[in-house]
Scaffold this motif. Structure first.
Motif, short mmCIF file in Angstrom:
data_model
loop_
_atom_site.label_atom_id
_atom_site.label_comp_id
_atom_site.label_asym_id
_atom_site.label_seq_id
_atom_site.Cartn_x
_atom_site.Cartn_y
_atom_site.Cartn_z
N VAL A 29 0.84 -1.21 0.00
CA VAL A 29 0.00 0.00 0.00
C VAL A 29 0.86 1.25 0.00
CG1 VAL A 29 -1.63 1.33 1.42
CG2 VAL A 29 -2.03 -1.09 1.01
N GLY A 30 1.93 1.25 0.80
CA GLY A 30 2.82 2.41 0.85
C GLY A 30 3.51 2.68 -0.49
N GLY A 82 14.03 5.54 1.19
CA GLY A 82 13.99 5.61 2.64
C GLY A 82 13.06 4.58 3.26
N MET A 83 12.01 4.20 2.56
CA MET A 83 11.01 3.30 3.11
C MET A 83 11.29 1.82 2.84
SD MET A 83 6.96 2.93 2.25
CE MET A 83 7.24 2.03 0.76
N PRO A 85 13.96 -0.32 2.15
CA PRO A 85 14.91 -1.18 2.87
C PRO A 85 14.45 -1.53 4.29
CG PRO A 85 16.09 0.55 1.73
CD PRO A 85 14.62 0.87 1.62
N ARG A 86 13.87 -0.57 4.98
CA ARG A 86 13.37 -0.82 6.34
C ARG A 86 12.25 -1.85 6.31
NH1 ARG A 86 12.21 4.10 7.52
NH2 ARG A 86 10.11 3.98 6.70
N GLN A 87 11.33 -1.70 5.35
CA GLN A 87 10.22 -2.65 5.25
C GLN A 87 10.71 -4.05 4.88
OE1 GLN A 87 8.14 -0.51 6.97
NE2 GLN A 87 6.68 -1.84 5.95
N VAL A 88 11.69 -4.12 3.99
CA VAL A 88 12.24 -5.42 3.60
C VAL A 88 12.91 -6.08 4.80
CG1 VAL A 88 14.04 -6.53 2.20
CG2 VAL A 88 12.46 -4.90 1.15
N LEU A 89 13.63 -5.30 5.61
CA LEU A 89 14.27 -5.86 6.81
C LEU A 89 13.22 -6.37 7.80
CD1 LEU A 89 16.82 -6.46 8.43
CD2 LEU A 89 16.72 -4.12 9.30
N VAL A 132 20.27 -0.42 6.80
CA VAL A 132 18.99 0.24 6.60
C VAL A 132 19.01 1.64 7.21
CG1 VAL A 132 16.57 0.17 7.33
CG2 VAL A 132 17.63 -1.85 6.33
N TRP A 133 19.60 1.77 8.38
CA TRP A 133 19.72 3.05 9.08
C TRP A 133 20.48 4.07 8.24
CZ3 TRP A 133 24.39 4.48 12.03
CH2 TRP A 133 24.22 5.63 12.80
#
Length: 192
Positions: A29-30, A82-83, A85-89, A132-133
């Motif tokens: 959705v994002g 920005g979004m 990699p964090r979601q994949v992790l 990710v950070w």
């Protein structure tokens, strides 16, 4: 009427599946929202160009949030960078944990693969968290720079990699407990 004693591994396995599906749907959705031209929130540094006339005794912080109503392709790319990699992790972490809990439910929790599963999860968290950070910080910096008013602004929050590292070392510790439990079981089987 008798109450069923809960099987906490079964409960956790189901909860992890729900979390995995929710996180996956949230990611889709994002991404769709960003690709369809939804406005993007960014922060810029407060400078004379963005500081409104304020009464005396009132001051703005070091940044102000802006909403990019019609983002360019570059701004959408930075927001996605920005979004994603964090979601994949998060998805990888949930999937590995779901798989490990399922394996513990179906087979011997001290089986040969359990310690490796938690070691793998620990590696993903300890190595993936800082990557990710850094990617997120760089993407937010570039997005802020693309706004064109104020100055470039992004906060480098040092608690984020510490949290990922702590979770990773927790997974390493669980893996080590399982490895030692298996070694003790093998040693005990040799004695009996």
């Amino acid at each position: 009427m008798t109450l069923r004693r809960p099987d906490w591994l079964d409960e956790l396995h189901g909860l992890l599946l729900v979390a995995l599906i929710a996180a996956g749907l949230g990611t889709v959705v994002g991404v769709v929202a960003l690709l369809s031209g939804q406005s993007i929130d960014a922060e810029v540094a407060v400078t004379g160009a963005v500081t409104p006339d304020l009464p005396s005794g009132i001051a703005l912080g070091s940044s102000v949030g802006v909403e990019i109503l019609h983002p360019s392709a570059g701004q959408v790319a930075w927001a996605l960078t920005g979004m994603l990699p964090r979601q994949v992790l998060i998805l990888a972490t949930l999937a590995l944990l779901w798989r490990a809990v399922g394996q513990a439910r179906r087979a011997d929790p001290f089986g040969p693969g359990m310690a490796r599963s938690f070691h793998r999860l620990g590696l993903v968290l300890v190595l993936g968290g800082p990557v990710v950070w850094i990617v997120d910080f760089f993407a937010r910096t570039r997005l802020s720079d693309s706004v064109g008013v104020g100055g470039t602004y992004a906060v480098l929050d040092f608690l984020v990699p510490l949290a990922w590292g702590f979770a990773g070392f927790g997974a390493f510790a669980i893996g080590e407990i399982l490895r030692r439990g298996r070694a003790m079981r093998v040693e005990l089987d040799g004695v009996v």
